[in-house]
Design a protein around this motif. Structure first.
Motif, PDB file in Angstrom:
ATOM      1  N   THR A 150      25.443 -25.196 -91.008  1.00 47.95           N
ATOM      2  CA  THR A 150      24.861 -26.331 -91.715  1.00 47.95           C
ATOM      3  C   THR A 150      24.072 -25.804 -92.902  1.00 47.95           C
ATOM      4  O   THR A 150      23.372 -24.795 -92.794  1.00 47.95           O
ATOM      5  N   ALA A 151      24.194 -26.482 -94.024  1.00 46.10           N
ATOM      6  CA  ALA A 151      23.332 -26.241 -95.170  1.00 46.10           C
ATOM      7  C   ALA A 151      22.755 -27.589 -95.571  1.00 46.10           C
ATOM      8  O   ALA A 151      23.495 -28.569 -95.705  1.00 46.10           O
ATOM      9  N   GLY A 152      21.448 -27.659 -95.743  1.00 42.19           N
ATOM     10  CA  GLY A 152      20.845 -28.944 -96.049  1.00 42.19           C
ATOM     11  C   GLY A 152      19.542 -28.805 -96.800  1.00 42.19           C
ATOM     12  O   GLY A 152      18.981 -27.712 -96.933  1.00 42.19           O
ATOM     13  N   TYR A 153      19.072 -29.933 -97.296  1.00 44.91           N
ATOM     14  CA  TYR A 153      17.785 -29.980 -97.986  1.00 44.91           C
ATOM     15  C   TYR A 153      17.191 -31.361 -97.786  1.00 44.91           C
ATOM     16  O   TYR A 153      17.897 -32.347 -97.535  1.00 44.91           O
ATOM     17  N   CYS A 154      15.869 -31.416 -97.873  1.00 47.02           N
ATOM     18  CA  CYS A 154      15.135 -32.661 -97.670  1.00 47.02           C
ATOM     19  C   CYS A 154      14.009 -32.720 -98.691  1.00 47.02           C
ATOM     20  O   CYS A 154      13.222 -31.764 -98.790  1.00 47.02           O
ATOM     21  N   PRO A 155      13.905 -33.799 -99.475  1.00 42.74           N
ATOM     22  CA  PRO A 155      12.787 -33.922-100.410  1.00 42.74           C
ATOM     23  C   PRO A 155      11.473 -34.060 -99.652  1.00 42.74           C
ATOM     24  O   PRO A 155      11.391 -34.772 -98.650  1.00 42.74           O
ATOM     25  N   THR A 156      10.443 -33.372-100.112  1.00 40.61           N
ATOM     26  CA  THR A 156       9.155 -33.391 -99.422  1.00 40.61           C
ATOM     27  C   THR A 156       8.019 -33.944-100.274  1.00 40.61           C
ATOM     28  O   THR A 156       6.914 -34.144 -99.777  1.00 40.61           O
ATOM     29  N   SER A 157       8.269 -34.191-101.538  1.00 37.87           N
ATOM     30  CA  SER A 157       7.322 -34.846-102.441  1.00 37.87           C
ATOM     31  C   SER A 157       8.074 -35.122-103.733  1.00 37.87           C
ATOM     32  O   SER A 157       9.261 -34.804-103.857  1.00 37.87           O
ATOM     33  N   LYS A 174       2.244 -41.340 -96.450  1.00 32.92           N
ATOM     34  CA  LYS A 174       3.120 -42.011 -97.411  1.00 32.92           C
ATOM     35  C   LYS A 174       2.863 -41.514 -98.827  1.00 32.92           C
ATOM     36  O   LYS A 174       3.800 -41.298 -99.604  1.00 32.92           O
ATOM     37  N   ALA A 175       1.599 -41.317 -99.162  1.00 37.89           N
ATOM     38  CA  ALA A 175       1.254 -40.859-100.510  1.00 37.89           C
ATOM     39  C   ALA A 175       1.659 -39.407-100.750  1.00 37.89           C
ATOM     40  O   ALA A 175       1.963 -39.020-101.885  1.00 37.89           O
ATOM     41  N   SER A 176       1.685 -38.606 -99.692  1.00 37.20           N
ATOM     42  CA  SER A 176       1.969 -37.179 -99.837  1.00 37.20           C
ATOM     43  C   SER A 176       3.444 -36.847 -99.714  1.00 37.20           C
ATOM     44  O   SER A 176       3.895 -35.819-100.237  1.00 37.20           O
ATOM     45  N   GLY A 177       4.200 -37.683 -98.982  1.00 34.93           N
ATOM     46  CA  GLY A 177       5.585 -37.367 -98.684  1.00 34.93           C
ATOM     47  C   GLY A 177       6.579 -38.073 -99.584  1.00 34.93           C
ATOM     48  O   GLY A 177       6.231 -38.624-100.631  1.00 34.93           O
ATOM     49  N   GLY A 230      10.168 -37.208 -95.753  1.00 35.12           N
ATOM     50  CA  GLY A 230      10.088 -35.756 -95.817  1.00 35.12           C
ATOM     51  C   GLY A 230       8.758 -35.372 -96.419  1.00 35.12           C
ATOM     52  O   GLY A 230       8.278 -36.035 -97.347  1.00 35.12           O
ATOM     53  N   MET A 231       8.146 -34.324 -95.903  1.00 36.23           N
ATOM     54  CA  MET A 231       6.890 -33.865 -96.508  1.00 36.23           C
ATOM     55  C   MET A 231       6.685 -32.383 -96.243  1.00 36.23           C
ATOM     56  O   MET A 231       7.359 -31.792 -95.379  1.00 36.23           O
ATOM     57  N   GLN A 232       5.809 -31.805 -96.996  1.00 41.87           N
ATOM     58  CA  GLN A 232       5.469 -30.404 -96.783  1.00 41.87           C
ATOM     59  C   GLN A 232       4.699 -30.281 -95.470  1.00 41.87           C
ATOM     60  O   GLN A 232       3.729 -31.001 -95.252  1.00 41.87           O
ATOM     61  N   ARG A 233       5.146 -29.387 -94.618  1.00 46.15           N
ATOM     62  CA  ARG A 233       4.500 -29.249 -93.307  1.00 46.15           C
ATOM     63  C   ARG A 233       3.003 -28.933 -93.416  1.00 46.15           C
ATOM     64  O   ARG A 233       2.200 -29.519 -92.682  1.00 46.15           O
ATOM     65  N   PRO A 234       2.589 -28.032 -94.313  1.00 46.66           N
ATOM     66  CA  PRO A 234       1.142 -27.789 -94.422  1.00 46.66           C
ATOM     67  C   PRO A 234       0.372 -29.045 -94.820  1.00 46.66           C
ATOM     68  O   PRO A 234      -0.772 -29.227 -94.384  1.00 46.66           O
ATOM     69  N   GLN A 235       0.981 -29.909 -95.620  1.00 45.34           N
ATOM     70  CA  GLN A 235       0.296 -31.124 -96.027  1.00 45.34           C
ATOM     71  C   GLN A 235       0.050 -32.041 -94.837  1.00 45.34           C
ATOM     72  O   GLN A 235      -1.025 -32.627 -94.686  1.00 45.34           O
ATOM     73  N   LEU A 236       1.056 -32.177 -93.966  1.00 43.96           N
ATOM     74  CA  LEU A 236       0.869 -32.985 -92.756  1.00 43.96           C
ATOM     75  C   LEU A 236      -0.230 -32.394 -91.889  1.00 43.96           C
ATOM     76  O   LEU A 236      -1.106 -33.128 -91.379  1.00 43.96           O
ATOM     77  N   GLN A 237      -0.209 -31.082 -91.708  1.00 43.08           N
ATOM     78  CA  GLN A 237      -1.234 -30.448 -90.884  1.00 43.08           C
ATOM     79  C   GLN A 237      -2.626 -30.675 -91.467  1.00 43.08           C
ATOM     80  O   GLN A 237      -3.588 -30.966 -90.734  1.00 43.08           O
TER      81      GLN A 237
END
Length: 376
Positions: free
Chosen positions: A207-214, A67-70, A104-111
């Motif tokens: 499809t064109a899209g975007y997702c906020p990750t932080s 929650k804090a990172s995403g 949404g979050m950065q994939r490396p951050q989740l890992q």
């Protein structure tokens, strides 16, 4: 069944990490091996985690860090190619009312969050290591590691992804099948106006899209017909992605100007895989992308893998014998839910490929996601 039994987890992605954390919490001895020396800690742009994925992450004890990172959000927007908002609708809270619909979050951050939880569990971790299954008996599996050492485990969990060597080693011949589409993905700075996922189903891409990750980042993506990767030089990836995104309006010009580094761009084909019948052979059981994958049209890939780990760990620590009946029960509990996701995700993709203008896209998405509100 005693907690002295040893488990080998092959693969340190979401499913393998989650299984390791849960089994260690139950007191089982777990060795985790990962082929990549860096444990995939810096790979990938972004990930969309829906509520049912968040529910598992909460069970793993990492929800507060996630929650804090995403970037949590509760709605989905659909825009015209020029950026005009056509409509916005509430996203389905698949994890219950006490969790966001989506993060949404950065994939490396989740890992990295999951890696820290694995380390804290005191599991034995070996990086840059692969395993060859040598033999099985009624009680376990003999393996040889790539460093020449050998081991014996009462269970091997194959969480080694789409190209799973474990899947092939136990005689499951299913392989991923290309759908006919491919996706370009990249991280970028987040314009202040991007507060949810917005999608465009028209223009030069499917499809064109975007997702906020932080608070400061997003990941952007465009989907086109699959091309032979050999015809696209890696050094041209930024040019190729800009060619597609540069034809969209709204916030896209702001995003596109940051698409400059080809090394940060990922180009991946859409694949389908659903292993039917069972996900185990003897004391080797498969989870996650090793047995199912689909286009990310429902953003449920990580959720399904995390749920696999949760359900398998629950069964393994239930006091039941680790036998064919238990592993078949795992498969039978998971397959209807996973099939719903795979079939719906592929259908949504096929409608786009076939240019079906009156497809019941919103209805299919709503029905599929609402079916996931129940516990896995």
């Amino acid at each position: 069944m005693t907690t002295a039994r040893r488990v080998l987890v092959i693969g340190g992605g979401s499913a393998g990490n989650a299984a390791t954390i849960l089994l260690r919490r139950a007191g089982l001895a777990v060795d985790l091996i990962e082929a990549r020396p860096d444990w995939n800690a810096t790979t990938g742009s972004g990930i969309t985690l829906q509520g049912n994925a968040l529910r598992v992450l909460r069970e793993l004890g990492v929800w507060e860090q996630v929650k804090a990172s995403g970037f949590p959000f509760v709605s989905l927007g659909v825009t015209a190619p020029d950026g005009t908002l056509l409509f916005e609708f509430d996203d389905v809270k698949t994890g219950g009312e006490d969790l966001p619909a989506t993060v949404g979050m950065q994939r490396p951050q989740l890992q990295q969050i999951l890696i820290a939880a694995v380390r804290a569990s005191d599991a034995t971790v070996r990086l840059g290591t692969t395993a060859e299954i040598l033999d099985q008996d009624a009680e376990g599996v003999s393996v040889r590691f790539s460093d020449g050492t050998e081991g014996y485990y009462h269970l091997v969990i194959g969480a080694d992804g789409l190209g799973s060597a474990t899947r092939a080693a136990i005689g499951i011949t299913d392989k991923p099948e290309p759908i006919g589409m491919a996706i370009w993905r990249t991280p970028a700075p987040r314009p202040a106006s991007v507060i949810r996922t917005d999608l465009t189903f028209d223009g030069p891409a499917y499809t064109a899209g975007y997702c906020p990750t932080s608070d400061s980042t997003l990941y952007a993506y465009v989907v086109e017909d699959a091309r032979d990767r050999a015809t696209i030089p890696p050094e041209s990836y930024a040019d190729e992605m800009r060619r597609l995104t540069g034809q969209y309006g709204g916030v896209w010009p702001e995003i596109t100007k940051h698409i400059t580094d080809p090394a940060k761009i990922n180009y991946t084909w859409y694949d389908r895989l659903l292993v039917e019948g069972s996900w185990h052979r003897g004391r080797v059981v498969l989870v996650g992308d090793a047995v199912h994958c689909c286009p990310p049209t429902l953003a449920q890939g990580a959720a399904m893998s995390l749920e696999d780990a949760l359900v398998l760990a629950e069964l393994l620590t239930s006091g039941r014998d680790w036998d064919d009946e238990l592993f078949q029960a795992f498969y039978e509990r998971r397959i209807p839910r996973v099939r719903t996701v795979v079939d719906a995700s592929v259908q949504l993709t096929q409608w786009q490929l076939d240019r079906v203008r009156d497809a019941d896209t919103a209805g299919l998405i709503g029905r599929s996601l609402n079916s996931l509100k129940a516990l896995p």
